[in-house]
Write a protein that holds these residues in place. Sequence first.
Motif, PDB file in Angstrom:
ATOM      1  N   MET A 256       0.844  -1.191   0.000  1.00  0.00           N
ATOM      2  CA  MET A 256       0.000   0.000   0.000  1.00  0.00           C
ATOM      3  C   MET A 256       0.877   1.237   0.000  1.00  0.00           C
ATOM      4  O   MET A 256       1.773   1.364   0.836  1.00  0.00           O
ATOM      5  CB  MET A 256      -0.917  -0.004   1.220  1.00  0.00           C
ATOM      6  N   GLU A 257       0.635   2.129  -0.946  1.00  0.00           N
ATOM      7  CA  GLU A 257       1.461   3.329  -1.107  1.00  0.00           C
ATOM      8  C   GLU A 257       0.615   4.578  -0.898  1.00  0.00           C
ATOM      9  O   GLU A 257      -0.449   4.742  -1.508  1.00  0.00           O
ATOM     10  CB  GLU A 257       2.054   3.341  -2.520  1.00  0.00           C
TER      11      GLU A 257
ATOM     12  N   TYR B  45      -3.575  -3.054   6.914  1.00  0.00           N
ATOM     13  CA  TYR B  45      -2.785  -1.888   6.534  1.00  0.00           C
ATOM     14  C   TYR B  45      -2.891  -0.828   7.623  1.00  0.00           C
ATOM     15  O   TYR B  45      -3.997  -0.381   7.958  1.00  0.00           O
ATOM     16  CB  TYR B  45      -3.296  -1.286   5.219  1.00  0.00           C
TER      17      TYR B  45
ATOM     18  N   ASP C  91     -11.891   0.945 -10.520  1.00  0.00           N
ATOM     19  CA  ASP C  91     -10.881   0.054 -11.107  1.00  0.00           C
ATOM     20  C   ASP C  91      -9.975  -0.582 -10.066  1.00  0.00           C
ATOM     21  O   ASP C  91      -9.056  -1.337 -10.403  1.00  0.00           O
ATOM     22  CB  ASP C  91     -10.046   0.803 -12.146  1.00  0.00           C
TER      23      ASP C  91
ATOM     24  N   SER D 256      -7.737   0.728  -8.216  1.00  0.00           N
ATOM     25  CA  SER D 256      -6.364   1.233  -8.215  1.00  0.00           C
ATOM     26  C   SER D 256      -6.026   2.037  -6.973  1.00  0.00           C
ATOM     27  O   SER D 256      -4.858   2.130  -6.588  1.00  0.00           O
ATOM     28  CB  SER D 256      -6.118   2.090  -9.458  1.00  0.00           C
ATOM     29  N   ARG D 257      -7.028   2.624  -6.331  1.00  0.00           N
ATOM     30  CA  ARG D 257      -6.743   3.463  -5.166  1.00  0.00           C
ATOM     31  C   ARG D 257      -7.969   3.561  -4.275  1.00  0.00           C
ATOM     32  O   ARG D 257      -9.098   3.355  -4.726  1.00  0.00           O
ATOM     33  CB  ARG D 257      -6.292   4.851  -5.601  1.00  0.00           C
TER      34      ARG D 257
ATOM     35  N   TYR E 209      -4.626   6.224  -0.961  1.00  0.00           N
ATOM     36  CA  TYR E 209      -3.611   5.189  -1.072  1.00  0.00           C
ATOM     37  C   TYR E 209      -3.753   4.455  -2.396  1.00  0.00           C
ATOM     38  O   TYR E 209      -4.843   4.344  -2.965  1.00  0.00           O
ATOM     39  CB  TYR E 209      -3.751   4.167   0.046  1.00  0.00           C
ATOM     40  N   LYS E 210      -2.631   3.903  -2.842  1.00  0.00           N
ATOM     41  CA  LYS E 210      -2.610   3.027  -3.996  1.00  0.00           C
ATOM     42  C   LYS E 210      -2.363   1.612  -3.504  1.00  0.00           C
ATOM     43  O   LYS E 210      -1.482   1.375  -2.691  1.00  0.00           O
ATOM     44  CB  LYS E 210      -1.501   3.438  -4.983  1.00  0.00           C
ATOM     45  N   LEU E 211      -3.173   0.676  -3.992  1.00  0.00           N
ATOM     46  CA  LEU E 211      -2.985  -0.725  -3.652  1.00  0.00           C
ATOM     47  C   LEU E 211      -2.345  -1.450  -4.819  1.00  0.00           C
ATOM     48  O   LEU E 211      -2.742  -1.282  -5.963  1.00  0.00           O
ATOM     49  CB  LEU E 211      -4.327  -1.391  -3.340  1.00  0.00           C
ATOM     50  N   SER E 212      -1.322  -2.250  -4.530  1.00  0.00           N
ATOM     51  CA  SER E 212      -0.686  -3.042  -5.594  1.00  0.00           C
ATOM     52  C   SER E 212      -0.792  -4.512  -5.241  1.00  0.00           C
ATOM     53  O   SER E 212      -0.979  -4.877  -4.085  1.00  0.00           O
ATOM     54  CB  SER E 212       0.769  -2.636  -5.743  1.00  0.00           C
TER      55      SER E 212
END
Length: 267
Positions: free
Chosen positions: A1-2, A230, A245, A247-248, A264-267
């Motif tokens: 998580m970014e 998280y 989508d 993505s965040r 946040y961005k999830l990868s």
Amino acid sequence: MELLVSVDIKQTGDDLHEPFLSGLDFLPDGRLVAVDNNNLKCIMMNDRLQLLGTPYKFNIYPYDVVCLSQCELAVTTLSKKVCLLSVSSDNVISLTRQINTSTCVFSICCMTPTTMVVSTYDAPRPVRMITHGGVESDFDRVLFNKKTYKFEESKCTFVPSKNTLVLTDRDAHTVYMLDTVKGTSRAVTHDNIQEPIGACVGPGDSVLVCSMAKNSIVHLTVDGDILCTYHVDMRSPYTLCMKNDGSRFVVSGCKNGMKKLMMYKLS
């Protein structure tokens, strides 16, 4: 998580009180909608969490918001009302009509393009369905626990592809996963699920839940398996939403004097 963006939520302009963003959702085009419960507002933001246009001002307290389409919102409010709002491409928000409900409603999400799911309080059934036309109905196959929730004790979300209703129980530190077709239910508890409140659909038909007492977001499957936890750099995360989508996602907190809004961005 970014972490992509973080903003402190401060009282500004014509705010009479410290803002409290009690409801969040993304429009299909990526704009973020938020309701400010303390200042009776609906506001629009861009992907940098910057305000767009002029906020819409309610005359009653708003609780939660869901985007029904590219240009339509539904907002739960005090006094047993759901407000339907239209939003233009240049961020003008206006009231279309109001739906009067038979019970006090709190959180709101979409079940189908024409049906919303709301959590209730001070009511015998903790969750109900409401159509755009205002017709109310119950999940007849779901056996809820015999508990009447008070205000802010529970919220819900719905995972359409899995026919799964998600209900949080803040005081019991429990997340319920309820299959609305089979009628089965699963109570999920874990050391990291403490005072769960806001919930939303996550990527791949998973579920994200705010764990207020742990200052974290718990990521679960609809079967109740915990995928990850998280930690978020805020006190008492209260509500969250994910972009279509996956993505965040955005989360806001409810701790007085320390309120934040974070993307946040999830990868």
